[in-house]
Design an enzyme around this catalytic site. Structure first.
Site, PDB file in Angstrom:
ATOM      1  N   ASN A   7       0.876  -1.165   0.000  1.00 55.10           N
ATOM      2  CA  ASN A   7       0.000   0.000   0.000  1.00 55.10           C
ATOM      3  C   ASN A   7       0.914   1.217   0.000  1.00 55.10           C
ATOM      4  O   ASN A   7       1.521   1.560   1.018  1.00 55.10           O
ATOM      5  CB  ASN A   7      -0.888  -0.032   1.248  1.00 55.10           C
ATOM      6  CG  ASN A   7      -1.913   1.086   1.254  1.00 55.10           C
ATOM      7  OD1 ASN A   7      -1.859   2.012   0.419  1.00 55.10           O
ATOM      8  ND2 ASN A   7      -2.837   1.035   2.192  1.00 55.10           N
ATOM      9  N   ARG A  86      -2.547  -1.916  -3.676  1.00 57.07           N
ATOM     10  CA  ARG A  86      -3.763  -1.122  -3.508  1.00 57.07           C
ATOM     11  C   ARG A  86      -3.667   0.095  -4.424  1.00 57.07           C
ATOM     12  O   ARG A  86      -2.680   0.821  -4.397  1.00 57.07           O
ATOM     13  CB  ARG A  86      -3.887  -0.664  -2.069  1.00 57.07           C
ATOM     14  CG  ARG A  86      -5.061   0.263  -1.883  1.00 57.07           C
ATOM     15  CD  ARG A  86      -5.222   0.626  -0.417  1.00 57.07           C
ATOM     16  NE  ARG A  86      -6.421   1.428  -0.278  1.00 57.07           N
ATOM     17  CZ  ARG A  86      -6.437   2.561   0.418  1.00 57.07           C
ATOM     18  NH1 ARG A  86      -5.356   3.010   1.010  1.00 57.07           N
ATOM     19  NH2 ARG A  86      -7.553   3.255   0.519  1.00 57.07           N
ATOM     20  N   HIS A 174     -12.969   3.426  -0.202  1.00 51.91           N
ATOM     21  CA  HIS A 174     -12.905   2.413   0.865  1.00 51.91           C
ATOM     22  C   HIS A 174     -13.550   1.096   0.426  1.00 51.91           C
ATOM     23  O   HIS A 174     -13.995   0.302   1.250  1.00 51.91           O
ATOM     24  CB  HIS A 174     -13.638   2.867   2.150  1.00 51.91           C
ATOM     25  CG  HIS A 174     -13.078   4.090   2.802  1.00 51.91           C
ATOM     26  ND1 HIS A 174     -13.873   5.124   3.244  1.00 51.91           N
ATOM     27  CD2 HIS A 174     -11.815   4.454   3.084  1.00 51.91           C
ATOM     28  CE1 HIS A 174     -13.134   6.067   3.787  1.00 51.91           C
ATOM     29  NE2 HIS A 174     -11.858   5.681   3.691  1.00 51.91           N
ATOM     30  N   ARG A 232     -12.214  16.291   7.180  1.00 50.32           N
ATOM     31  CA  ARG A 232     -13.031  16.653   6.021  1.00 50.32           C
ATOM     32  C   ARG A 232     -14.472  16.950   6.439  1.00 50.32           C
ATOM     33  O   ARG A 232     -14.996  16.296   7.340  1.00 50.32           O
ATOM     34  CB  ARG A 232     -13.036  15.524   4.989  1.00 50.32           C
ATOM     35  CG  ARG A 232     -11.691  15.302   4.359  1.00 50.32           C
ATOM     36  CD  ARG A 232     -11.771  14.223   3.290  1.00 50.32           C
ATOM     37  NE  ARG A 232     -10.519  13.507   3.228  1.00 50.32           N
ATOM     38  CZ  ARG A 232     -10.406  12.199   3.065  1.00 50.32           C
ATOM     39  NH1 ARG A 232     -11.477  11.450   2.921  1.00 50.32           N
ATOM     40  NH2 ARG A 232      -9.218  11.639   3.018  1.00 50.32           N
ATOM     41  N   GLU A 375      -7.969  -4.720   5.058  1.00 50.76           N
ATOM     42  CA  GLU A 375      -7.837  -4.413   3.641  1.00 50.76           C
ATOM     43  C   GLU A 375      -6.700  -5.206   2.994  1.00 50.76           C
ATOM     44  O   GLU A 375      -6.804  -5.630   1.846  1.00 50.76           O
ATOM     45  CB  GLU A 375      -7.622  -2.904   3.459  1.00 50.76           C
ATOM     46  CG  GLU A 375      -8.916  -2.134   3.704  1.00 50.76           C
ATOM     47  CD  GLU A 375      -8.723  -0.672   4.042  1.00 50.76           C
ATOM     48  OE1 GLU A 375      -8.113  -0.381   5.091  1.00 50.76           O
ATOM     49  OE2 GLU A 375      -9.179   0.175   3.257  1.00 50.76           O
TER      50      GLU A 375
END
Ligand code: ADP
Length: 391
Positions: A7, A86, A174, A232, A375
């Site tokens: 990743n 990823r 995601h 955010r 993940e």
């Protein structure tokens, strides 16, 4: 078979080595602060601190660690048959994992404008791995891919058609995590046909999953939309952007920075670490309490939205740093939802592990699960599956 999962971020490179199909994690670690004055590498008991100029040097450190005899991981680089990468943005093009080719790399490059922070770093990771492991099969797994099943009525924006043709639509993110946890819930009970997955980490998104497929999601064209996040804003009225630009003379770059980096829990509570906010809320800090309620209400909004669109709900899943650990957020997001059949068991919510991650009350119509996301394992599984089926 050994599969290395990478990743790659702009200044970091995370890795995990799996044995497949046993799914055993042989080792994991990360390189941080690549390109900065002082970088560091961590894996097992090994810690190296030194300047790490670029991803190539980072990958070399990882390779040396893997080959180091005393770690007993691999004896030669050729033992790693597959490297799973990823990749954040796959646009409309990538619905499934793909074997990396020159054409695939060009497409990832074409998508840079849609994911300017992530895709360039992901591609750097791929190109570095190709150089260091030339005999391994490189496979790309995309964060957006799971959401490509979202039907048009849920992925199109009500703006002029020409923009849709240019690729302006909801992509969602995601996806690797939403897919992984929804599959886990299906394994627990095959009647979990209508699921809402809540991935609550620094970034956060909710996804409606119908029969194992993404049906709608709270993030959109980019990752700012939807839930309130660490830094955010989540959903806001678009007029605010034009007001700030036109009436208050904020440059667009500053507005982008405000909505991405200075909003969310940081703006509401002066901090993006939920543990601190929870502590303050417990000590009657009104600002922190309001921030937590707003965070939970943003989630409730999507639970309502998705439940209405799916015409029902079988299971709600909490995952990622906050979803897996925050008793308070799980409570606030499910309180006063009994009209939808959502009732949490307060005691089970305190310690989900003791109850196999299942925390609904006995009179709840909806299952409530806490499922740790993974993940890296999902990437390894998808890469292995592609290898088995097609190569
Ligand atoms: P990322 O999106 O960077 O992968 P994570 O999934 O690790 O993020 O989630 C990070 C968030 O999880 C942070 O806001 C952190 O405060 C929160 N978190 C981690 N542990 C706990 C905990 N025990 N209680 C509440 N929040 C937690």
């Amino acid at each position: 078979m050994k599969i290395l999962v990478l990743n790659s971020g702009s200044s970091s490179l995370k890795f995990q080595l799996f044995d497949m199909p046993s799914e055993k994690v042989l080792t994991k670690g990360l390189v941080e602060r690549i390109g900065e004055k002082q970088g560091n590498f961590k894996a097992g008991n090994a810690i190296i601190e030194k300047p790490i100029a670029n991803h190539h040097e980072a990958m070399q450190l990882i390779t040396n660690y893997l080959l180091d005899r005393k770690n007993q991981l691999i004896q030669s680089k050729d033992e790693i048959k597959i490297i799973g990468h990823r990749v954040v943005h796959g646009g409309n093009r990538f619905v499934q994992p793909v074997v990396i080719s020159e054409e695939v790399k060009d497409k990832i490059k074409e998508l840079f404008p849609l994911a300017p922070l992530h895709n360039p770093a992901n591609l750097t990771g791929i190109e570095t791995a190709e150089k260091i492991f030339p005999n391994a099969i490189q496979i790309g797994i995309f964060d957006t891919a799971f959401h490509q099943s979202i039907p048009i009525e849920n992925h199109k924006y009500a703006i002029p058609e020409k923009f849709y043709k240019q690729g302006i639509r909801k992509y969602g993110f995601h996806g690797i995590s939403h897919k992984y946890v929804s599959e886990q819930a299906l394994k627990k009970d095959k009647n979990n046909k209508k699921i809402i997955t809540l991935h609550l980490g620094n970034g956060a998104s909710a996804t409606a999953v119908v029969n194992g497929k993404s049906f709608d999601t709270s993030m959109g064209f980019g990752p700012m939309n939807g839930l309130i996040m660490g830094t955010r804003s989540g959903d806001i009225d678009q007029s605010i952007i034009f007001y700030l630009a036109e009436q208050k003379n904020y440059p667009l770059s500053e507005i982008k920075n405000i909505l991405n980096k200075k909003s969310g829990m940081t703006a509401l509570a002066g901090n993006n670490d939920l543990r601190d906010i929870e502590q303050r809320a417990k000590h009657d800090d009104i600002q922190a309490q309001t921030a937590l309620k707003m965070y939970a209400n943003a989630i409730k909004k999507y639970i309502g939205d998705f439940t209405a669109k799916m015409n029902g709900l079988d299971a709600l899943i909490f995952t990622a740093g906050i979803g897996e650990n925050s008793t308070i957020i799980r409570k606030l997001t499910t309180v006063n939802m009994d009209f939808l059949g959502i009732v949490i068991d307060e005691e089970k919510n305190q310690n989900p592990n003791e109850f196999d991650g299942e925390i609904q009350a006995s009179d709840s119509k909806i299952k409530i699960y806490v499922i740790p996301t993974n993940e890296e394992l999902e990437i390894a599984k998808q890469a292995f599956e592609l290898y088995q089926n097609n190569i």
